[in-house]
Design a protein around this motif. Structure first.
Motif, PDB file in Angstrom:
ATOM      1  N   PRO A 133       5.812   1.303   2.046  1.00 16.33           N
ATOM      2  CA  PRO A 133       5.171   2.825   2.772  1.00 16.33           C
ATOM      3  C   PRO A 133       4.211   2.744   2.066  1.00 16.33           C
ATOM      4  N   SER A 134       3.209   3.939   2.835  1.00 16.79           N
ATOM      5  CA  SER A 134       2.585   4.840   2.525  1.00 16.79           C
ATOM      6  C   SER A 134       2.205   6.502   3.091  1.00 16.79           C
ATOM      7  N   GLY A 135       1.867   6.735   2.761  1.00 10.63           N
ATOM      8  CA  GLY A 135       1.039   7.954   3.104  1.00 10.63           C
ATOM      9  C   GLY A 135       1.742   8.920   1.644  1.00 10.63           C
ATOM     10  N   SER A 136       2.270  10.349   2.126  1.00 12.11           N
ATOM     11  CA  SER A 136       2.445  10.898   1.424  1.00 12.11           C
ATOM     12  C   SER A 136       3.866  10.835   0.953  1.00 12.11           C
ATOM     13  N   PRO A 137       4.548  11.595  -0.836  1.00  8.45           N
ATOM     14  CA  PRO A 137       6.499  11.098  -1.018  1.00  8.45           C
ATOM     15  C   PRO A 137       6.570  10.982   0.326  1.00  8.45           C
ATOM     16  N   LYS A 138       6.738  12.337   0.856  1.00  7.44           N
ATOM     17  CA  LYS A 138       7.805  12.527   2.181  1.00  7.44           C
ATOM     18  C   LYS A 138       7.409  11.947   3.116  1.00  7.44           C
ATOM     19  N   ILE A 140       6.059   8.834   3.005  1.00  2.00           N
ATOM     20  CA  ILE A 140       7.055   7.496   2.228  1.00  2.00           C
ATOM     21  C   ILE A 140       9.073   7.747   2.406  1.00  2.00           C
ATOM     22  N   ALA A 141       8.991   8.935   2.142  1.00  2.00           N
ATOM     23  CA  ALA A 141      10.788   8.589   2.796  1.00  2.00           C
ATOM     24  C   ALA A 141      10.833   8.691   4.178  1.00  2.00           C
ATOM     25  N   ARG A 142      10.463   9.223   5.199  1.00  2.00           N
ATOM     26  CA  ARG A 142      10.928   8.883   5.565  1.00  2.00           C
ATOM     27  C   ARG A 142      10.309   7.769   6.562  1.00  2.00           C
ATOM     28  N   GLN A 143       9.587   6.998   5.648  1.00  2.00           N
ATOM     29  CA  GLN A 143       9.531   5.108   6.547  1.00  2.00           C
ATOM     30  C   GLN A 143      10.567   4.360   5.774  1.00  2.00           C
ATOM     31  N   ILE A 144      10.604   4.493   4.734  1.00  2.00           N
ATOM     32  CA  ILE A 144      11.837   3.935   4.588  1.00  2.00           C
ATOM     33  C   ILE A 144      13.385   4.421   4.497  1.00  2.00           C
ATOM     34  N   ILE A 145      14.059   5.469   5.029  1.00  2.00           N
ATOM     35  CA  ILE A 145      14.984   5.741   5.560  1.00  2.00           C
ATOM     36  C   ILE A 145      15.459   5.458   7.042  1.00  2.00           C
ATOM     37  N   GLY A 146      14.384   6.634   7.488  1.00  2.00           N
ATOM     38  CA  GLY A 146      14.782   5.549   9.191  1.00  2.00           C
ATOM     39  C   GLY A 146      15.066   6.859   9.377  1.00  2.00           C
ATOM     40  N   ARG A 194       6.798   4.876 -12.606  1.00  2.00           N
ATOM     41  CA  ARG A 194       6.818   6.006 -13.078  1.00  2.00           C
ATOM     42  C   ARG A 194       5.811   7.035 -12.709  1.00  2.00           C
ATOM     43  N   ASN A 195       5.101   6.166 -11.287  1.00  3.70           N
ATOM     44  CA  ASN A 195       3.472   6.709 -10.688  1.00  3.70           C
ATOM     45  C   ASN A 195       4.122   6.136  -8.672  1.00  3.70           C
ATOM     46  N   SER A 196       4.990   5.138  -8.397  1.00  2.00           N
ATOM     47  CA  SER A 196       5.333   5.209  -7.235  1.00  2.00           C
ATOM     48  C   SER A 196       6.331   6.015  -6.863  1.00  2.00           C
ATOM     49  N   ALA A 197       5.440   6.586  -5.901  1.00  3.47           N
ATOM     50  CA  ALA A 197       6.727   7.256  -5.033  1.00  3.47           C
ATOM     51  C   ALA A 197       7.908   6.572  -3.814  1.00  3.47           C
ATOM     52  N   ALA A 198       7.220   5.182  -3.661  1.00  3.14           N
ATOM     53  CA  ALA A 198       8.215   4.418  -2.443  1.00  3.14           C
ATOM     54  C   ALA A 198       9.510   4.223  -4.177  1.00  3.14           C
ATOM     55  N   THR A 199       8.957   3.484  -5.223  1.00  5.11           N
ATOM     56  CA  THR A 199       9.992   3.209  -6.010  1.00  5.11           C
ATOM     57  C   THR A 199      10.908   3.846  -6.362  1.00  5.11           C
ATOM     58  N   GLN A 200      10.268   5.576  -7.180  1.00  6.53           N
ATOM     59  CA  GLN A 200      11.423   6.253  -7.215  1.00  6.53           C
ATOM     60  C   GLN A 200      12.320   7.183  -6.122  1.00  6.53           C
TER      61      GLN A 200
END
Length: 228
Positions: A133-138, A140-146, A194-200
């Motif tokens: 995923p790419s973009g802002s943390p938000k 990225i979250a939208r892409q991952i959650i669906g 520590r730094n990856s929004a996608a991992t968190q």
């Protein structure tokens, strides 16, 4: 000259009658003999009887003539040609129908294959977005959650826990977007926690599902307790 007696006169009279009758019979027989001679036919009857025979001979002669025979052969040939033409036309129609059916089936198969290709392509893009995923943390979250509904519940929690700050840290040791405690727990989702929004986000989503069934389940608990 003697005078005949009555008895003699009677005998003579009977003899004359017999002689007359015999003569008449002879004349009748002669007439019959001349009128009907064995083997002789009446000319009128013979003419009438010969007409059907003459007609039959004429018909047979006409039937046996080359012109008549050729006409019969031509008629048979024409009939055979007609049957062959009808059979060929029927075969051509069946062949055309088979080709049309094959084209229709091929078109349907092509449409089906195209729909399947598009479905797989969309699934692949979705998987790629989830994997990278790419973009802002938000974003990225939208892409991952669906699911938009689950994303909103997830977003409500993250907004209150960290304000979407990947490096947010609490004195208690909680860290990151979802304030994992301790933050090192998120290492199970990736070494770049520590730094990856996608991992968190992946770690936080897994935690919410395991403990509350879904982000919306976690949000319901958070609303009741101000933590999750």
């Amino acid at each position: 000259m003697s005078v005949p007696t009555p008895e003699r006169h009677g005998r003579l009279s009977r003899l004359h009658k017999i002689s007359a009758a015999t003569g008449a019979a002879a004349v009748g027989v002669t007439a019959i003999a001349f009128s009907v001679v064995p083997g002789q036919k009446d000319s009128g009857n013979d003419t009438a009887g010969s007409e059907p025979a003459a007609q039959a001979i004429a018909l047979q002669t006409a039937a046996d003539s080359p012109a008549t025979q050729k006409a019969g052969i031509d008629a048979q040939t024409t009939a055979a040609d007609g049957r062959a033409r009808a059979s060929a036309e029927k075969a051509a129609r069946k062949k055309a129908e088979a080709r049309a059916k094959a084209r229709q089936e091929a078109a349907e198969q092509a449409k089906k294959a195209e729909r399947e290709r598009q479905r797989k392509q969309a699934a692949s893009r979705s998987a790629e977005r989830a994997a990278s995923p790419s973009g802002s943390p938000k974003q990225i979250a939208r892409q991952i959650i669906g699911s938009e509904k689950q994303f909103q519940c997830f977003s409500n929690i993250v907004e209150r826990e960290s304000g979407w700050d990947v490096h947010a840290q609490n004195p208690s040791g909680a860290y990151g977007l979802v304030q994992a405690l301790p933050g090192s727990k998120m290492a199970s989702a990736g070494p770049d926690w520590r730094n990856s929004a996608a991992t968190q986000i992946k770690w936080g989503l897994g935690y919410m599902k395991d403990r509350y069934g879904s982000p919306c389940g976690a949000w319901s608990f958070w609303q009741a307790n101000n933590w999750y």
